[in-house]
Design a protein around this motif. Structure first.
Motif, PDB file in Angstrom:
ATOM      1  N   THR A 194      -9.752   0.235  27.956  1.00  0.00           N
ATOM      2  CA  THR A 194      -8.531  -0.011  27.020  1.00  0.00           C
ATOM      3  C   THR A 194      -7.500   1.010  27.968  1.00  0.00           C
ATOM      4  O   THR A 194      -6.554   0.635  28.299  1.00  0.00           O
ATOM      5  N   GLN A 196      -7.658   2.134  30.812  1.00  0.00           N
ATOM      6  CA  GLN A 196      -7.498   1.647  32.105  1.00  0.00           C
ATOM      7  C   GLN A 196      -6.258   0.707  32.014  1.00  0.00           C
ATOM      8  O   GLN A 196      -5.286   0.652  32.998  1.00  0.00           O
ATOM      9  N   ARG A 197      -6.180  -0.521  31.217  1.00  0.00           N
ATOM     10  CA  ARG A 197      -5.028  -1.361  31.204  1.00  0.00           C
ATOM     11  C   ARG A 197      -4.014  -0.567  30.806  1.00  0.00           C
ATOM     12  O   ARG A 197      -3.067  -1.163  31.407  1.00  0.00           O
ATOM     13  N   GLU A 201      -0.524  -0.921  32.771  1.00  0.00           N
ATOM     14  CA  GLU A 201       0.584  -1.591  32.264  1.00  0.00           C
ATOM     15  C   GLU A 201       1.968  -0.516  32.157  1.00  0.00           C
ATOM     16  O   GLU A 201       2.943  -0.938  32.469  1.00  0.00           O
TER      17      GLU A 201
END
Length: 481
Positions: A194, A196-197, A201
């Motif tokens: 999570t 990392q995303r 973003e």
């Protein structure tokens, strides 16, 4: 991707000349090649893995300045001091510098004499610094976010400027000739899928080169211990430290007051201890770091302000007096023990399950959850009153928690940044991550009856490695079974 024109032999020679080692440790060479090729990069490398070298060496080999965004003054000062000892063109900008020192650094920046400039996200977007960085004559070859997990950990609360960093690159490139490249690299010791995303973003990383090493350390023994009263919590800590006489360690607490109170109590009990938190002056922090590093003080009772950038490989133990709020914090902090490869211990004290006799952990977790709910209500209230397009300065002027509310709205997918200073509201909400889920993950780890290392590997996205490990044999769960 742009292939680097710097011969690899030159890279190795510079590495040996400055750092004195014969060769890189895996995966340092891979990371350095990617940065020299001007690729966006996400690096997850456990504590003590040599992350700083990976961006310092490419910066020194290129023209222009690499901007290193760092969360703490102590971390900046430590790294810049080491670079200056090698006579390297590095500097830092922060609020504790004198006006004369700030002017010197800004002049060196404008004259392109620096290769590394360390500063906080807040300093980056301060008018004197931002105005100079926007000048086309200032050559910027890269942007590094060090301790990148702080973006997720603090960006929606007391450091909202982290949420605006994704708008920095396009704003700087708008002032430069077409075709100019400005790669971004994020470095951290811990980031679950999570996180990392979120980093990809928020920072708007473009097809990032990802380098991930799992946090498993076979020399680090993990354990928890239930305490049934505040008094027993103190006594358990004291006995643990006494049994490790002469071994340097850290006691992590969650507030400045606890840091001061427990350090004073340990000294009354005859221990050598010092309190460390962000409220101390930079001089006091350096003094404590030095005393601990030289074994003049056995125990530092500290908040999360201590540890990032402080390298003491022979730290033999870490004790969490109170459990952290997240697994990311936990792995960051226990990873400071045993960097020399020798056996080390990490013990977490936790309240008995009901919380009736020692409600400390439950009260703290409820406090964080309540804070989050209050922030959500405030952000929703502010969102109804601000224009659909506006500036951070205007919202801050109108609302005390305006910047935090804007950061929270960005995290919920309800806001986008036109540039680092201006926003545009969006309809709907796309985010599902909450502090509640982060706290639950920490609570699940503490109460789990499975191998602790296997549990951590799975939580951080290393399922294959967790299955290969089986039972580790050096955590309290495996030893009991």
């Amino acid at each position: 991707m742009v292939a680097s024109t710097i011969p690899w032999e030159t890279v190795q020679q510079t590495f040996r000349r400055i750092w004195g080692y014969d060769d890189f440790r895996p995966p340092q060479a891979e990371i350095i090649r990617g940065l020299l090729d001007q690729r966006d990069t996400l690096v997850i490398l456990p504590t003590g893995g040599g992350k700083s070298l990976c961006f310092q060496l490419p910066a020194l080999l290129q023209s222009g300045v690499t901007l290193v965004l760092s969360p703490l003054v102590a971390l900046m000062e430590n790294q810049v001091q080491e670079l200056r000892e090698h006579q390297l063109p590095a500097a830092t900008l922060h609020s504790e510098l004198s006006p004369h020192q700030r002017r010197q650094v800004l002049r060196a920046l404008e004259a392109n004499r620096l290769r590394l400039l360390y500063l906080s996200p807040e300093t980056l977007l301060s008018p004197p610094v931002w105005q100079r960085l926007r000048q086309p004559s200032v050559i910027i070859n890269g942007l590094i976010l060090d301790e990148a997990h702080c973006l997720v950990q603090w960006g929606d609360s007391f450091r909202p400027v982290y949420r605006r960093l994704g708008a920095v690159r396009p704003a700087l490139l708008a002032q430069r000739p077409p075709g100019t490249r400005l790669p971004i690299a994020a470095f951290t010791a811990t980031a679950d899928p999570t996180v990392q995303r979120t980093l990809i973003e928020v920072l708007r990383l473009q097809q990032p080169h990802q380098v991930r090493l799992n946090p498993y350390r076979s020399n680090l023994h993990l354990a928890t211990r239930i305490v049934w009263s505040p008094r027993q919590r103190r006594q358990t800590m004291q006995r643990f430290i006494q049994q490790r006489s002469g071994q340097a360690g850290l006691v992590y607490v969650r507030s400045r007051q606890d840091s001061e109170d427990l350090a004073a109590w340990l000294m009354i009990q005859g221990q050598t201890a010092a309190a460390y938190h962000a409220g101390l002056s930079s001089g006091d922090r350096r003094r404590i770091e030095m005393a601990w590093s030289q074994n003049q003080v056995q125990t530092v009772v500290c908040t999360s302000a201590f540890g990032m950038g402080v390298n003491k490989p022979d730290t033999r133990w870490v004790l969490h007096y109170q459990a952290p709020s997240s697994l990311t914090e936990y792995v960051q902090e226990v990873g400071r023990a045993g960097r020399d490869g020798r056996p080390a211990e990490a013990l977490t004290l936790m309240s008995e399950p009901t919380g009736w006799l020692d409600p400390m952990d439950q009260q703290r977790w409820r406090f964080f959850t309540t804070q989050t709910q209050a922030l959500r209500r405030e952000a929703q209230h502010i969102a109804r009153q601000i224009p659909a397009v506006g500036s951070v300065a205007q919202v801050q002027q109108q609302f005390k928690q305006g910047a935090i509310a804007l950061a929270w709205l960005h995290g919920q997918g309800r806001l986008t940044w036109s540039d680092p200073f201006h926003y545009r509201l969006l309809p709907g909400s796309n985010s599902t991550a909450t502090l509640g889920s982060v706290v639950s993950a920490m609570q699940d780890y503490l109460s789990s009856r499975r191998c602790r290392w296997q549990h951590l590997l799975e939580q951080f996205g290393f399922g294959h490695e967790a299955r290969q490990l089986g039972t580790c044999g050096h955590c309290d769960r495996c030893q009991r079974s």
